[in-house]
Design an enzyme around this catalytic site. Structure first.
Site, PDB file in Angstrom:
ATOM      1  CB  ILE A  13       4.440  25.572  28.998  1.00 48.81           C
ATOM      2  CG1 ILE A  13       5.091  26.951  28.855  1.00 48.81           C
ATOM      3  CG2 ILE A  13       4.224  24.937  27.634  1.00 48.81           C
ATOM      4  CD1 ILE A  13       6.540  26.922  28.366  1.00 48.81           C
ATOM      5  CE1 TYR A 150      15.301  25.394  31.906  1.00 44.78           C
ATOM      6  CE2 TYR A 150      16.115  26.775  30.121  1.00 44.78           C
ATOM      7  CZ  TYR A 150      15.080  26.114  30.745  1.00 44.78           C
ATOM      8  OH  TYR A 150      13.814  26.153  30.200  1.00 44.78           O
TER       9      TYR A 150
HETATM   10  P1  NAD Z   1       6.655  25.528  35.495  1.00 49.19           P
HETATM   11  O1  NAD Z   1       7.573  25.621  36.668  1.00 49.19           O
HETATM   12  O2  NAD Z   1       5.379  26.280  35.517  1.00 49.19           O
HETATM   13  O3  NAD Z   1       6.302  24.003  35.180  1.00 49.19           O
HETATM   14  C1  NAD Z   1       7.200  22.963  35.404  1.00 49.19           C
HETATM   15  C2  NAD Z   1       6.436  21.778  35.940  1.00 49.19           C
HETATM   16  O4  NAD Z   1       7.362  20.719  36.170  1.00 49.19           O
HETATM   17  C3  NAD Z   1       5.732  22.066  37.275  1.00 49.19           C
HETATM   18  O5  NAD Z   1       4.395  21.635  37.226  1.00 49.19           O
HETATM   19  C4  NAD Z   1       6.555  21.286  38.261  1.00 49.19           C
HETATM   20  O6  NAD Z   1       5.832  20.845  39.406  1.00 49.19           O
HETATM   21  C5  NAD Z   1       7.054  20.121  37.414  1.00 49.19           C
HETATM   22  N1  NAD Z   1       8.241  19.500  38.014  1.00 49.19           N
HETATM   23  C6  NAD Z   1       9.381  20.114  38.408  1.00 49.19           C
HETATM   24  N2  NAD Z   1      10.205  19.228  38.976  1.00 49.19           N
HETATM   25  C7  NAD Z   1       9.587  18.020  38.934  1.00 49.19           C
HETATM   26  C8  NAD Z   1       9.946  16.717  39.378  1.00 49.19           C
HETATM   27  N3  NAD Z   1      11.097  16.474  40.009  1.00 49.19           N
HETATM   28  N4  NAD Z   1       9.067  15.715  39.165  1.00 49.19           N
HETATM   29  C9  NAD Z   1       7.871  15.936  38.544  1.00 49.19           C
HETATM   30  N5  NAD Z   1       7.487  17.157  38.125  1.00 49.19           N
HETATM   31  C10 NAD Z   1       8.339  18.185  38.311  1.00 49.19           C
HETATM   32  O7  NAD Z   1       7.543  25.943  34.252  1.00 49.19           O
HETATM   33  P2  NAD Z   1       7.236  26.134  32.690  1.00 49.19           P
HETATM   34  O8  NAD Z   1       7.878  27.371  32.316  1.00 49.19           O
HETATM   35  O9  NAD Z   1       5.819  25.890  32.357  1.00 49.19           O
HETATM   36  O10 NAD Z   1       8.145  24.957  32.096  1.00 49.19           O
HETATM   37  C11 NAD Z   1       7.630  23.897  31.319  1.00 49.19           C
HETATM   38  C12 NAD Z   1       8.735  23.440  30.388  1.00 49.19           C
HETATM   39  O11 NAD Z   1       9.027  24.480  29.474  1.00 49.19           O
HETATM   40  C13 NAD Z   1      10.052  23.110  31.103  1.00 49.19           C
HETATM   41  O12 NAD Z   1      10.633  21.976  30.523  1.00 49.19           O
HETATM   42  C14 NAD Z   1      10.888  24.337  30.826  1.00 49.19           C
HETATM   43  O13 NAD Z   1      12.270  24.069  30.893  1.00 49.19           O
HETATM   44  C15 NAD Z   1      10.430  24.696  29.438  1.00 49.19           C
HETATM   45  N6  NAD Z   1      10.702  26.060  29.038  1.00 49.19           N
HETATM   46  C16 NAD Z   1      10.198  27.103  29.724  1.00 49.19           C
HETATM   47  C17 NAD Z   1      10.503  28.393  29.332  1.00 49.19           C
HETATM   48  C18 NAD Z   1       9.983  29.593  30.075  1.00 49.19           C
HETATM   49  O14 NAD Z   1      10.442  30.710  29.808  1.00 49.19           O
HETATM   50  N7  NAD Z   1       9.038  29.448  30.989  1.00 49.19           N
HETATM   51  C19 NAD Z   1      11.308  28.608  28.212  1.00 49.19           C
HETATM   52  C20 NAD Z   1      11.812  27.517  27.517  1.00 49.19           C
HETATM   53  C21 NAD Z   1      11.499  26.241  27.929  1.00 49.19           C
END
Ligand code: NAD
Length: 254
Positions: A13, A150
Site C-alpha cells: 500500500i 496485529y
Molecule cells: P507490506 O508488507 O507490503 O508493506 C509494509 C512495509 O513496511 C514494507 O515496505 C516493509 O519493509 C516495511 N517495514 C516492515 N517492518 C519494518 C521496520 N521494522 N522498519 C521499517 N520498515 C518496516 O504490507 P502492506 O499490506 O502494504 O501494509 C501497509 C500497511 O497497511 C501496514 O501498516 C498494514 O498493517 C496495513 N494494512 C494492510 C492490510 C492488508 O491486507 N494488506 C490490511 C489492513 C491494514
C-alpha cells in the site's frame, strides 16, 4: 506541490501511495527497512530517531503530510515486533515530527485495519500500548497470539489517534486513520502462506460483501484523497476501506 513523508514505502500500500503522490508531482520522502530515501529499522529506538532526523533534514520547511504506513502481519515473529512496529514506532515518529507537520498545517494519516475493532480497548495488550509502556506491551503479547498482536496494535493506534485529535488539531495538525480490509500485498501473501491463519483469512475474504479483497491502489486512492486539501475538514475520522466487512460484522456499532 506538497511535501509528504511516509514509512513503509518500499512495498504494498505504501509503495502504491508513494507512486501516486509522486505521479501528481509531490515530493515524497520514504523511510523503510528495505529501501528508500532513509533506511531505518522502526522496531528500535535508534531506527525511529534516524527516521525522524532524516525526514527533518530532507524537509526543513515542514510537511504537508506524514503517513506512518510500515506494518508487520499477524504472522511476524516474535510477536513483540508487531507491537514495536505497528504501534510504538507510529507514536514515536508522529510525535517526533509533530512540529514539522504543524509548520504547514499538515495532516497525519495513520494506517489502521478493519481488524482493529475485533479487540477490545480494555484488552491488557491494548492498555499497555496506550499507557506507552513498550516493555509491558511486548511482554504481554508474547503470551498471546498473532491475531491479538496485529488487531490489538491497530486498535491501540486508532484509539491513540482519537484521544490525541483535539490536541493535535489545536496545534495545527489534522489526524485521521484509514482502515483497510484484506489487500493483496506482500503482507497478505505472508498471512495466506501461514498454516494457522492462511485458511481463516481466505475464508474471511470470501465473506466480504463488496468483492472480496482489495488491490493496493483501491486503498491508496482513498488515502490520497484524505491527505488532500479536498478533505481538509476530515479530522479524527477512521475511514474503513474494506468492501463492507466492518459493516457486516458491526452493523449497529460505529
Ligand atoms: P507490506 O508488507 O507490503 O508493506 C509494509 C512495509 O513496511 C514494507 O515496505 C516493509 O519493509 C516495511 N517495514 C516492515 N517492518 C519494518 C521496520 N521494522 N522498519 C521499517 N520498515 C518496516 O504490507 P502492506 O499490506 O502494504 O501494509 C501497509 C500497511 O497497511 C501496514 O501498516 C498494514 O498493517 C496495513 N494494512 C494492510 C492490510 C492488508 O491486507 N494488506 C490490511 C489492513 C491494514
Amino acid at each position: 506541490m506538497a511535501v509528504y513523508a511516509m514509512t513503509g514505502g518500499a512495498t504494498g500500500i505504501g509503495a502504491e501511495l508513494k507512486r501516486q503522490l509522486r505521479q501528481q508531482g509531490h515530493q515524497v520522502i520514504s523511510v523503510d527497512i528495505k529501501e528508500g530515501d532513509i533506511i531505518a529499522d522502526l522496531s528500535i529506538g535508534e531506527g525511529r530517531q534516524a527516521a525522524v532526523d532524516g525526514i527533518r533534514e530532507l524537509a526543513p520547511h515542514g510537511l504537508d503530510g506524514f503517513i506512518p504506513c510500515a506494518g508487520l502481519p499477524p504472522v511476524a515473529k516474535p510477536l513483540s515486533l508487531i507491537a514495536q512496529v505497528n504501534y510504538f514506532a507510529v507514536v514515536a515518529t508522529v510525535e517526533g515530527l509533530r512540529d514539522l507537520i504543524a509548520k504547514k498545517r499538515g495532516s497525519v494519516l495513520l494506517v489502521a485495519s478493519n481488524s482493529a475493532p475485533m479487540i477490545g480497548t480494555d484488552d491488557p495488550f491494548v492498555q499497555a500500548c496506550l499507557e506507552g509502556d513498550e516493555a509491558a506491551a511486548c511482554a504481554e503479547i508474547e503470551t498471546r497470539d498473532g491475531h491479538t498482536a496485529y488487531a490489538g496494535s491497530k486498535r491501540a493506534i486508532t484509539i491513540w489517534m482519537r484521544r490525541n485529535v483535539v490536541e493535535y488539531a489545536g496545534g495545527g495538525v489534522r489526524m485521521n486513520a484509514v482502515a483497510p480490509g484484506i489487500t493483496m500485498t506482500p503482507l497478505t501473501e505472508q498471512v495466506y502462506a501461514d498454516e494457522e491463519l492462511g485458511q481463516a483469512m481466505k475464508q474471511f475474504g470470501e465473506m466480504v460483501p463488496w468483492g472480496g479483497t482489495a488491490q493496493p491502489e483501491q486503498i491508496a486512492n482513498v488515502m490520497r484523497f484524505m491527505l488532500s486539501e479536498e478533505a481538509d475538514f476530515v479530522c479524527g475520522s477512521i475511514f474503513f476501506v474494506d468492501g463492507g466487512s466492518d459493516a457486516m460484522l458491526r452493523s449497529d456499532d460505529f
